[in-house]
Design a protein around this motif. Structure first.
Motif, short mmCIF file in Angstrom:
data_model
loop_
_atom_site.label_atom_id
_atom_site.label_comp_id
_atom_site.label_asym_id
_atom_site.label_seq_id
_atom_site.Cartn_x
_atom_site.Cartn_y
_atom_site.Cartn_z
N GLY A 1 0.81 -1.21 0.00
CA GLY A 1 0.00 0.00 0.00
C GLY A 1 0.84 1.25 0.00
N GLY B 1 -3.18 5.48 4.54
CA GLY B 1 -4.17 5.34 3.49
C GLY B 1 -4.55 3.89 3.27
N TYR B 2 -5.02 3.59 2.08
CA TYR B 2 -5.49 2.26 1.75
C TYR B 2 -4.32 1.31 1.51
CZ TYR B 2 -7.75 -1.58 -0.68
OH TYR B 2 -8.18 -2.82 -1.04
#
Length: 127
Positions: free
Chosen positions: A101, A110-111
């Motif tokens: 990621g 984040g993701y």
């Protein structure tokens, strides 16, 4: 301008220091081998590259249980920054995992996807 280099260094953990004074009574700590291959700017990883960190044995046969990982991806000013894959092997202390990621200043952000393994993840020496 970035260029591709191989940087090898040995650093020493301070796990043997039991307070904030960093006094080690002459003991250097546990050696940790750090290898980076990739783009470099101003002597630091910057751009795309691979880094592997592995604890070595000290004079007493001890190893740092936290000093095992492999990262492949983007760096900025020596830190993980951008898209990357961070892997840790199975040790007597941890189960292997892999995170793929985004990173910002060395921190997962984040993701991303995290996977846990039951078997040891290989090393750069296996490639």
């Amino acid at each position: 301008m970035t260029k591709i280099e191989k940087i090898e260094e040995t650093i020493y953990s301070k796990l043997d220091s039991f307070d904030d004074s960093n006094e080690t009574d002459g003991y250097l700590g546990i050696p940790i081998k750090k290898i980076y291959v990739g783009e470099v700017k101003n002597g630091k990883p910057h751009g795309n590259g691979k880094m592997e960190v592995e604890s070595q044995e000290d004079q007493y046969g001890n190893r740092d249980p936290y000093a095992y990982f492999r990262y492949e991806g983007e760096f900025k000013d020596g830190k993980f920054h951008g898209k990357g894959i961070y892997e840790t092997p199975t040790t007597s202390y941890f189960v292997a995992d892999k995170y793929e990621g985004n990173f910002v200043n060395g921190v997962q952000e984040g993701y991303g996807v995290k996977i846990y393994f039951k078997e040891r993840v290989g090393s750069l020496e296996d490639e």
